[in-house]
Write a protein that holds these residues in place. Structure first.
Motif, short mmCIF file in Angstrom:
data_model
loop_
_atom_site.label_atom_id
_atom_site.label_comp_id
_atom_site.label_asym_id
_atom_site.label_seq_id
_atom_site.Cartn_x
_atom_site.Cartn_y
_atom_site.Cartn_z
N GLU A 1 0.83 -1.21 0.00
CA GLU A 1 0.00 0.00 0.00
C GLU A 1 0.86 1.25 0.00
OE1 GLU A 1 -3.20 2.67 0.24
OE2 GLU A 1 -3.15 0.55 -0.30
N ARG A 2 2.04 1.17 0.60
CA ARG A 2 2.92 2.33 0.69
C ARG A 2 4.36 1.91 0.54
NH1 ARG A 2 0.92 1.74 6.06
NH2 ARG A 2 2.48 0.95 7.53
N ARG B 1 1.80 5.94 -3.02
CA ARG B 1 0.57 5.14 -3.07
C ARG B 1 -0.02 5.12 -4.48
NH1 ARG B 1 -0.55 7.79 1.90
NH2 ARG B 1 -1.91 9.27 0.79
N ALA C 1 -0.24 1.87 -6.95
CA ALA C 1 -1.56 1.45 -7.43
C ALA C 1 -1.61 1.41 -8.94
CB ALA C 1 -2.64 2.38 -6.88
N VAL D 1 -3.24 -6.59 -2.30
CA VAL D 1 -2.63 -5.42 -1.66
C VAL D 1 -2.26 -5.77 -0.23
CG1 VAL D 1 -2.93 -3.00 -1.04
CG2 VAL D 1 -4.03 -3.90 -3.11
N GLU E 1 -0.13 -4.20 3.38
CA GLU E 1 0.13 -2.91 4.01
C GLU E 1 1.54 -2.41 3.69
OE1 GLU E 1 -0.12 -0.79 8.44
OE2 GLU E 1 -0.60 -2.92 8.19
#
Length: 416
Positions: free
Chosen positions: A291-292, A310, A314, A330, A332
């Motif tokens: 996600e990051r 992000r 994505a 996805v 974290e």
């Protein structure tokens, strides 16, 4: 208070499509005009003297091969020579640090020692705190410097010449540790690259090229900002800082062939063009994206940087899912527990990912890889040919490396 998340997204949309649009717009000025005007800082937009593509190249939403190919196709080999060299500077810095990872570990240890680990970190040394606060807040009263500090926070980008002036003033006029300036840059720059950033600050301070510093002067700043800034009170000397010499170069990483089979494809912030990875006979059963991105330093990355990461991750996840015709999962962040759980869900014991060059993301991947291996899941990395060909030549300074650039371009099949 400035909304840090708004401005960078407007200036740099975090997608490959936006990168390709910016390439098309920048190409006309990346020939001889770039070599003539690149040191002039006229900001972003139509007056820009540089490509402003660095956030995309840093994350490989746009690959170096694509960019150099496009420039040479448009301008030939001679006219864009200076621009091509600048692209290879980034490759050189990555290679230099890859061959000397202890320099990165020493930098991380220095920042940890000098800086608190709060969400909004400050120097541990209380005598530095007021100067540090003024510097990062753009409140020093130094013409130019304060605008650059504010632009870094709001835009996530600075012209390369402004970065050099800023670093020189930070070190020699404000007398702040170079490591804290490098940390400030790395947490706020959309193109914040561990190698380019760390080694450039070392170079300004006189610890990268031994005894050679970079001194900002009012005359130089006035000339290359077209008279916008002429700061007073800058340091009149720039004595090299004391530091041990860098360690000798180690062997460069080499490409390893991938055995055919089923595997997960893990995306990482350093390489977001998975469509062009050489995966051989790998059957990608699922694309995994964090996600990051990895943390940057003792404090968190700026909101604008996090938003860019992000969005870029994505965007790459969507493209990879379409390209490989599989589902996207996805997680974290890059952690062994999440990766092992996904591997078991998809009944695989292998995860492939692009090689992460030395830096925070590589550190996180190394930890996850060691822990996953203990649970029977192997993480294999894919080294791009661009890096495999260039990095072994980053054993000395840039100028010996520069002599090899024409051969590296030919070996990459560009402009043949």
């Amino acid at each position: 208070m400035t909304d840090e998340s708004a401005a960078p997204a407007g200036l740099f949309a975090p997608t490959r499509a936006a990168a390709l649009e910016r390439v098309a717009a920048a190409l006309p000025r990346l020939g001889s005009a770039y070599g003539r005007d690149r040191n002039h800082d006229r900001g972003l937009g139509e007056a820009s003297t540089v490509s402003a593509l660095s956030p995309y190249v840093r994350h490989r939403l746009l690959t170096e091969h694509e960019l150099v190919s496009a420039v040479i196709e448009r301008h030939g080999h001679r006219a864009p020579e200076k621009f091509v060299q600048e692209v290879f500077w980034r490759t050189y810095w990555k290679g230099w640090l890859e061959l000397r990872p202890q320099v990165w570990r020493d930098y991380v240890a220095d920042v940890t020692r000098l800086m608190s680990s709060d969400e909004h970190p400050l120097p541990v040394d209380e005598t530095l705190r007021d100067t540090y606060r003024d510097a990062i807040g753009g409140r020093t009263g130094i013409d130019g410097f304060d605008d650059w500090a504010r632009a870094l926070v709001t835009d996530g980008w600075l012209h390369n010449h402004a970065r050099m002036w800023f670093a020189s003033i930070w070190i020699f006029t404000l007398r702040l540790p170079w490591q804290l300036g490098a940390d400030f840059f790395l947490r706020h720059l959309l193109d914040g690259d561990p190698a380019s950033n760390t080694l450039s600050w070392r170079w300004v301070a006189g610890v990268q090229t031994r005894g050679k510093t970079y001194q900002a002067t009012a005359e130089n700043i006035a000339r290359f900002t077209d008279g916008r800034y002429r700061p007073r009170g800058l340091a009149t000397t720039a004595e090299p800082l004391d530091a041990p010499p860098p360690p000798p170069a180690s062997a460069a990483p080499e490409p390893r062939p991938l055995a055919p089979g089923r595997a997960l494809l893990l995306l990482g912030e350093d390489d977001l063009h998975p469509e062009s990875l050489a995966l051989g006979g790998i059957d990608v059963v699922a694309v995994v994206r964090p996600e990051r991105g990895a943390p940057r330093g003792p404090g968190r990355a700026a909101e604008g940087v996090q938003a860019f990461q992000r969005g870029a991750l994505a965007d790459a996840g969507r493209r990879a899912g379409e390209h490989f015709g599989c589902a996207e999962s996805v997680i974290e962040e890059v952690r062994a527990s999440e990766l092992v759980a996904l591997a078991r869900t998809h009944d695989v014991s292998r995860i492939v990912t692009a090689h992460a060059p030395t830096g925070y993301a590589a550190d996180a991947l190394a930890r996850a890889s060691a822990e996953a291996a203990a649970d029977g899941v192997v993480i294999e990395t894919v080294l791009r040919g661009w890096d495999a060909r260039a990095w072994p030549h980053a054993t000395r300074g840039f100028f010996p490396f520069k002599e090899r650039i024409p051969a590296l371009v030919r070996d990459a099949g560009i402009g043949a």
